[in-house]
Design an enzyme around this catalytic site. Structure first.
Site, PDB file in Angstrom:
ATOM      1  N   GLU A   1       0.824  -1.210   0.000  1.00 56.77           N
ATOM      2  CA  GLU A   1       0.000   0.000   0.000  1.00 56.77           C
ATOM      3  C   GLU A   1       0.860   1.263   0.000  1.00 56.77           C
ATOM      4  OE1 GLU A   1      -2.906  -0.403  -0.794  1.00 56.77           O
ATOM      5  OE2 GLU A   1      -3.025  -2.527  -0.348  1.00 56.77           O
TER       6      GLU A   1
ATOM      7  N   GLU B   1      -0.606  -0.984 -10.564  1.00 59.03           N
ATOM      8  CA  GLU B   1      -0.104  -1.828  -9.474  1.00 59.03           C
ATOM      9  C   GLU B   1       1.414  -1.968  -9.489  1.00 59.03           C
ATOM     10  OE1 GLU B   1      -1.598  -3.318  -6.963  1.00 59.03           O
ATOM     11  OE2 GLU B   1      -3.681  -2.852  -7.422  1.00 59.03           O
TER      12      GLU B   1
ATOM     13  N   TYR C   1     -12.518  -3.408 -10.807  1.00 55.55           N
ATOM     14  CA  TYR C   1     -11.633  -4.146 -11.699  1.00 55.55           C
ATOM     15  C   TYR C   1     -12.398  -4.937 -12.750  1.00 55.55           C
ATOM     16  CZ  TYR C   1      -7.156  -3.071  -9.629  1.00 55.55           C
ATOM     17  OH  TYR C   1      -6.012  -2.408  -9.229  1.00 55.55           O
TER      18      TYR C   1
END
Length: 747
Positions: free
Chosen positions: A528, A557, A665
């Site tokens: 994170e 990501e 997503y």
């Protein structure tokens, strides 16, 4: 949004994608939701919303300057509005006082003002940056910031009243978003910029903004005629409502299930930390006499509790009960905003599936043999609720590592110190506590200031680490509070500084001890933080592509998964792993075992992710509602190619698979694997230079900061990667890190 989730990994939501990405360019969550690894499920980086609030602090030279309104407050007969914290200028959002009662009047007043601002923009719009993009960014920011505050509170401090208020004004918010997204005057102005001589004088970031706005307008229905537009808008309203409700239902179903236990034989095998947490939960439910040693205990589906049961409970019936409870909880435009095409995504998934299959089959055979030798279970009698339990026993046996015995070496304060030291080494930044500078939503929340080498603040972030199942949704995510922006500067010269929040759901402090983390929880925090770094270290002044905004979904990501690699770096890990009582460093032989165990069941973990990604694409590209197959038939069919053991016939995990509907997503779960290729290849640049060469590590770290972290959405992610790495990405490093490099492939 996300780190790997398994029954031994905590979940991260990362990003939640909005269909109105010019209003909420990246709504993580992770959530930043981050991936579902192994047998535990949730989100990672949630939504990259923004937040707003009144000014509760005097003007400080070290503080950012923000405002929820870029013009005077709305004139209204409602006397409560002037004191509504959603409608005030602020230094930092007043998370401590925003309440459900502020939502309806605050959002409605804001929408009224924004409608007027949009009218004015459409009336005066010209195909120029000052007359188009700057006023548009101000309109977008005001809504995204205000909505971000209330949506964030709903995620971390949920109440029925807050839900009801948000649900009531949400259709009005969506209606405005649709009007803005379908504005023909704005669309035509962007087209005119693209077709004019000024196009060549625009920066790369500005060109990306123009191209993105044109593409998003088309996806939002700007070209539709009246009847079709009405139908499109109706569908969008319903999707927004269902998405919100879906997430709420998953949270409610998870919160609703709990098991009250008084017989210690039922929970035999659970580690002391799990028993302490279960007793603490019982105390919070009114059983004041509960203790870790004597009970009673309450076990829930919240990640720390559920994972402990599935990995450690010797009671097979209990594991089955929790597994069944978990899996019974409740036309593609997505690819237009990603690096990959459907074909390219499916090609990558198939290459990785081929590389993973034989290893996964061997994983299962090893598990069956081990379980039979240890417990006389028949080889063919290994069920879904046995896999995590026996996998943990096999891992302990093979590598002599016990996650619970490692916890004392990973106290949260030490982990954060080590993480911040790493950030200083790699990126030349200093991170210091700034508690008290900004209001927080819970006393456990920490607030930090990020400084560059000159000592000047460049960003701020909140960190909310602990599980609170009564009010906080599961998973882990990074979320945007406000983004960097020159247009929204308070003094017209220095850009507004970015603010983020990082949210996790790890084991809270128990019995006077600090939060003692599993190694997987350590990975989650690093993950994170990677998302937060890309938000905070951006150097883009164009707010619409600053930080994570404007980055294609399948590249976002990269920084988060990149940061996970440092958990296995000797110097980094040894700087973190200090026994919370004795100060003893993690023994070298244990570190080597952790390193060896990194590839344990890599084939199985890879296949699990590939199953989710393949199922997601199949449902969004080929599934025909009302056809011969149900969604559960599709699940079973895809599982035959991606799972060594097929799901139970009654498995309804899809009913809580938030990533493909409420998690942002949709048609993009493959992004986790796509980004894993990028992140592993990026880390291999440090490996090639030598991880023990501190000078080289610093040099490459600065280059990573100046490219991957700094450029935001202002340049296409493939070009950014090539600028950092010197070539296009290859999956070789990912396969090598996973122990699957015997099969080569090309991304």
């Amino acid at each position: 949004m996300a780190s790997r989730i398994s029954l031994s990994r905590s979940i991260h939501p990362i990003l939640k994608r909005s269909p109105y990405s010019h209003l909420a360019p990246k709504q993580f969550p992770k959530s930043h939701p981050c991936p579902l690894w192994s047998s535990s499920f949730s989100f990672c980086l949630q939504s990259f919303h923004k937040s707003t609030a009144p000014s509760f602090f005097p003007s400080l030279s070290s503080s950012p300057c923000y405002a929820s309104f870029s013009s005077p407050s709305v004139a209204t007969p409602d006397d409560t509005l002037p004191s509504n914290p959603l409608l005030q200028d602020f230094e930092f959002p007043p998370f401590d006082i925003v309440d459900a009662k502020h939502v309806r009047p605050g959002i409605r007043a804001l929408l009224k003002k924004l409608e007027s601002d949009l009218d004015e923009l459409e009336r005066t719009v010209e195909p120029s940056w000052p007359k188009l993009v700057e006023p548009l960014e101000k309109i977008i920011d005001q809504l995204v910031v205000a909505w971000g505050v209330i949506n964030h509170l709903k995620s971390v401090k949920d109440t029925p009243e807050l839900r009801a208020a948000i649900e009531e004004v949400q259709p009005e918010k969506v209606k405005f978003q649709l009007r803005l997204g379908q504005s023909k005057p704005i669309y035509n102005a962007f087209k005119a910029i693209q077709d004019s001589p000024q196009w060549q004088s625009l920066s790369n970031a500005q060109k990306r903004i123009v191209e993105s706005q044109i593409k998003e307008a088309v996806l939002n229905g700007v070209a539709l005629e009246d009847d079709k537009r009405k139908e499109f808008n109706k569908i969008q309203q319903e999707l927004e409502r269902l998405s919100q409700k879906f997430g709420e239902n998953v949270l409610d179903a998870t919160k609703k299930f709990e098991k009250f236990i008084t017989d210690e034989k039922e929970i035999e095998g659970l580690p002391a930390t799990a028993l302490a947490l279960a007793a603490q939960t019982a105390v919070s439910k009114g059983h004041k006499e509960a203790t870790a040693e004597n009970g009673p205990w309450i076990i829930t589906l919240d990640a720390p509790s559920f994972i402990s049961v599935m990995q450690h409970a010797q009671n097979r019936d209990l594991r089955e009960e929790f597994y069944r409870a978990y899996v019974l909880v409740l036309q593609v435009v997505s690819m237009a905003t990603k690096m990959a095409t459907v074909q390219k995504a499916e090609e990558l998934l198939e290459k990785l599936r081929t590389a993973s299959w034989d290893a996964a089959v061997q994983d299962m055979e090893d598990l069956k043999i081990f379980a039979k030798n240890q417990s006389a279970i028949e080889v063919n009698d290994l069920s879904h609720w046995d896999i995590s339990f026996w996998a943990e026993r096999l891992r302990e046996s093979r590598y002599n590592i016990n996650e619970e015995e490692l916890r004392p070496y990973f106290s949260l304060p030490k982990v954060m110190d080590g993480l911040f030291n790493l950030a200083n080494t790699l990126f030349g930044i200093d991170i210091e506590p700034a508690d008290g500078l900004a209001p927080v939503w819970n006393n456990d929340v920490r607030f930090y200031r990020v400084k560059d080498c000159s000592g000047s603040p460049i960003a701020y972030f909140y960190f909310d680490p602990y599980s609170r199942p009564s009010e906080k949704r599961g998973g882990a995510w990074m979320d945007e509070v406000v983004s960097r922006s020159l247009v929204l500067s308070c003094n017209g010269t220095a850009p507004r500084l970015p603010i983020a929040h990082m949210v996790c759901n790890q084991t809270p402090p128990v019995g006077g001890k600090p939060s003692l983390m599993t190694f997987r929880e350590v990975e989650t925090v690093f993950h994170e933080f990677g998302h937060a770094l890309q938000h905070m270290l951006t150097k883009q002044d164009e707010g619409l592509v600053a930080g994570i905004r404007g980055i294609e979904w399948d590249a976002v990501e990269l920084p988060s998964q990149f940061m996970e690699n440092w958990c296995y770096h000797r110097e980094t890990l040894m700087g973190i792993a200090k026994h919370y009582v004795t100060g003893e460093t993690l023994p070298e032989d244990v570190y080597l075992k952790l390193l060896a165990a990194r590839t344990f069941r890599a084939g199985s973990l890879s296949l699990r992710q590939l199953k989710f990604a393949s199922l997601d694409l199949e449902l969004h590209t080929r599934y025909i509602p009302g056809g011969s197959e149900t969604i559960f038939d599709v699940d079973q069919r895809v599982s035959k190619r991606t799972q060594v053991i097929p799901p139970l016939p009654e498995d309804r995990f899809l009913c809580s698979f938030s990533h493909i509907f409420a998690g942002g997503y949709a048609a993009g779960y493959y992004s986790y694997k796509w980004a894993e290729v990028l992140s592993a290849d990026a880390f291999s640049a440090f490996e090639d230079a030598g991880l023990d060469d501190s000078k080289a590590v610093k040099e490459i770290g600065r280059k990573f900061r100046e490219t991957i972290l700094a450029l935001g959405g202002g340049k296409a992610p493939l070009k950014v990667f090539v600028e950092f790495r010197g070539r296009e990405p290859s999956p070789e490093a990912l396969l090598r890190h996973s122990g699957l490099s015997s099969v080569t492939a090309s991304a």
